[in-house]
Design a protein around this motif. Sequence first.
Motif, PDB file in Angstrom:
ATOM      1  N   GLN A   1      17.046   6.282  27.343  1.00  0.00           N
ATOM      2  CA  GLN A   1      18.393   6.305  26.779  1.00  0.00           C
ATOM      3  C   GLN A   1      19.362   5.798  27.840  1.00  0.00           C
ATOM      4  O   GLN A   1      19.291   6.219  28.989  1.00  0.00           O
ATOM      5  CB  GLN A   1      18.760   7.730  26.381  1.00  0.00           C
TER       6      GLN A   1
ATOM      7  N   LEU B   1      20.665   1.581  18.379  1.00  0.00           N
ATOM      8  CA  LEU B   1      22.024   1.789  18.908  1.00  0.00           C
ATOM      9  C   LEU B   1      22.606   2.967  18.152  1.00  0.00           C
ATOM     10  O   LEU B   1      22.712   2.919  16.910  1.00  0.00           O
ATOM     11  CB  LEU B   1      22.885   0.534  18.713  1.00  0.00           C
TER      12      LEU B   1
ATOM     13  N   GLU C   1      24.947   5.291  22.725  1.00  0.00           N
ATOM     14  CA  GLU C   1      23.833   5.013  23.618  1.00  0.00           C
ATOM     15  C   GLU C   1      22.833   4.074  22.964  1.00  0.00           C
ATOM     16  O   GLU C   1      22.703   4.033  21.748  1.00  0.00           O
ATOM     17  CB  GLU C   1      23.133   6.302  24.046  1.00  0.00           C
ATOM     18  N   ARG C   2      22.174   3.315  23.811  1.00  0.00           N
ATOM     19  CA  ARG C   2      21.025   2.516  23.389  1.00  0.00           C
ATOM     20  C   ARG C   2      19.791   3.349  23.687  1.00  0.00           C
ATOM     21  O   ARG C   2      19.676   3.926  24.759  1.00  0.00           O
ATOM     22  CB  ARG C   2      20.959   1.194  24.134  1.00  0.00           C
TER      23      ARG C   2
ATOM     24  N   ASP D   1      13.864   0.210  18.984  1.00  0.00           N
ATOM     25  CA  ASP D   1      15.148   0.058  19.679  1.00  0.00           C
ATOM     26  C   ASP D   1      16.260   0.439  18.721  1.00  0.00           C
ATOM     27  O   ASP D   1      16.261  -0.001  17.554  1.00  0.00           O
ATOM     28  CB  ASP D   1      15.338  -1.382  20.145  1.00  0.00           C
TER      29      ASP D   1
ATOM     30  N   ASP E   1      22.184   0.561  14.446  1.00  0.00           N
ATOM     31  CA  ASP E   1      21.168  -0.491  14.383  1.00  0.00           C
ATOM     32  C   ASP E   1      19.848   0.108  14.839  1.00  0.00           C
ATOM     33  O   ASP E   1      19.820   0.865  15.816  1.00  0.00           O
ATOM     34  CB  ASP E   1      21.575  -1.646  15.300  1.00  0.00           C
TER      35      ASP E   1
ATOM     36  N   TRP F   1      26.238   3.403  26.196  1.00  0.00           N
ATOM     37  CA  TRP F   1      26.727   2.139  25.649  1.00  0.00           C
ATOM     38  C   TRP F   1      28.185   2.332  25.246  1.00  0.00           C
ATOM     39  O   TRP F   1      28.554   3.383  24.692  1.00  0.00           O
ATOM     40  CB  TRP F   1      25.891   1.753  24.434  1.00  0.00           C
TER      41      TRP F   1
ATOM     42  N   THR G   1      15.473   3.453  23.443  1.00  0.00           N
ATOM     43  CA  THR G   1      14.183   2.808  23.224  1.00  0.00           C
ATOM     44  C   THR G   1      13.132   3.906  23.216  1.00  0.00           C
ATOM     45  O   THR G   1      13.016   4.664  24.179  1.00  0.00           O
ATOM     46  CB  THR G   1      13.868   1.786  24.321  1.00  0.00           C
TER      47      THR G   1
END
Length: 101
Positions: free
Chosen positions: A28, A97, A39-40, A95, A77, A31, A42
Amino acid sequence: MSNPLPPCGLSKALLALLPGAEIASRKQTPWHSATFSGERVTIVLKLTGDDRAERAYAFAKALPDTEFNLRRQLVADILVSEMQPSEDGVLLTVDALLLDE
């Protein structure tokens, strides 16, 4: 898989959508834009079983259109960016957002 990571809100939601999967890793990073913060994320999921390829493909196809109900976050997203066979399963890299409400 030994010593699994404790799931966060998005991880729990993904595991509910893909029963039998395990969290292999999670990253994490904060963002920010001019108007939003969040946050982004993965998340790498490991999927095993005889039908893993079919389940992985169906999950990847459906994920971008999935509605999530996360506490204090909106999924802006999300997609499966990579599917990679492993010795005993398939690794799916998700992934996302997430925006703070």
